[in-house]
Design an enzyme around this catalytic site. Structure first.
Site, mmCIF file in Angstrom:
data_model
loop_
_atom_site.group_PDB
_atom_site.id
_atom_site.type_symbol
_atom_site.label_atom_id
_atom_site.label_comp_id
_atom_site.label_asym_id
_atom_site.label_seq_id
_atom_site.Cartn_x
_atom_site.Cartn_y
_atom_site.Cartn_z
ATOM 1 N N ASP A 190 -0.975 1.824 2.014
ATOM 2 C CA ASP A 190 -0.272 2.962 2.622
ATOM 3 C C ASP A 190 1.208 2.651 2.783
ATOM 4 O O ASP A 190 1.570 1.727 3.510
ATOM 5 C CB ASP A 190 -0.910 3.239 3.998
ATOM 6 C CG ASP A 190 -0.372 4.484 4.690
ATOM 7 O OD1 ASP A 190 0.508 5.159 4.135
ATOM 8 O OD2 ASP A 190 -0.859 4.775 5.804
ATOM 9 N N ASP B 14 -1.956 11.028 9.506
ATOM 10 C CA ASP B 14 -1.192 10.017 10.246
ATOM 11 C C ASP B 14 -0.957 10.475 11.672
ATOM 12 O O ASP B 14 -0.227 11.434 11.920
ATOM 13 C CB ASP B 14 0.148 9.768 9.539
ATOM 14 C CG ASP B 14 -0.036 8.947 8.273
ATOM 15 O OD1 ASP B 14 -0.650 7.876 8.357
ATOM 16 O OD2 ASP B 14 0.427 9.404 7.211
#
Ligand code: DX5
Ligand code: ZN
Length: 219
Positions: A177, A37
């Site tokens: 996600d 991320d």
């Protein structure tokens, strides 16, 4: 066609003081992809990992690196992440003025291209480029932080994307996600997802638990 589920631990929830070892541990524990991320404190209100860290982590796993860019403008950073060892590079349509150009840039660098939909981004944002994608990622939280609660309204959107992908007949991965745990994982898969990102649910309890945590998401 929905593929067997792939589990992508988000290293956002790993011990940042020991990232190499953490990546090795989830690799040994049966992960399929490593989810990275990338946040810039502009597109999202948090700041995380740059290409140098991805490059440093690359020798620590043979698994594909699934790089989720939450940065804007995104185009100037794509080549550096490709060079650093990303396998899939996913971008948000809001992160630049020309989504199709960004996807071409990613593919031109020999990488898999993904498009990420925030919880309130219309599905129509992805429709014109669906055939150019290797992956669609549905955010089931607002991007920026781990440990948030799964947003139920995203399940219907996953199901709609499943239909659109199947109608197109291309092997596009459908990933989810945010807030994924064994219970929400089951619902995501029932809706048609075939790749699951999980941070909190994988890294909870430390390295001794990673294999069981990943198995619980697969079950
Ligand atoms: C949020 C990130 C997610 C997040 C998931 O912006 O894209 O990958 O780390 O974390 P959990 O699984 O804890 O919701
Ligand atoms: Zn992510």
């Amino acid at each position: 066609m929905q593929k067997p589920v792939r589990i992508a631990p988000s290293i956002l929830s790993a011990d940042f003081a020991a990232l190499g070892r953490e990546v090795e541990a989830v690799t040994a524990a049966g992960a399929d992809w490593i989810h990275v991320d990338v946040m810039d404190n502009h597109f999202v209100p948090n700041l995380t990992i740059g290409p140098m860290v991805v490059k440093a982590l690359r020798p620590h796993s043979r698994l594909p690196f699934d790089v989720h860019l939450m940065v804007s403008p995104v185009d100037p950073l794509v080549p550096a992440f490709a060079e650093a060892g990303a396998d899939t590079i996913s971008v948000h349509p809001e992160a630049g003025p020309h989504l199709h150009r960004t996807l071409q840039l990613i593919k031109g660098l020999g990488k898999r291209a993904g498009c990420v939909l925030n919880p309130a981004t219309p599905l129509s944002a992805v429709e014109p480029v669906l055939g150019d994608l290797d992956l669609v990622l549905v955010m089931s939280v607002n991007p920026g932080f781990g440990g948030q609660a799964f947003i139920d309204s995203q399940l219907a959107r996953i199901a709609a994307l499943r239909k659109a992908i199947d109608a197109l007949g291309k092997p596009i991965d459908l990933e989810v996600d945010g807030g994924v745990n064994p219970e929400t994982a089951r619902r995501c898969r029932a809706a048609g997802a075939d790749a699951l990102v999980a941070g909190t649910a994988v890294f909870a309890g430390g390295p001794g638990k990673y294999a069981a945590n990943i198995e619980a998401l697969r079950a």
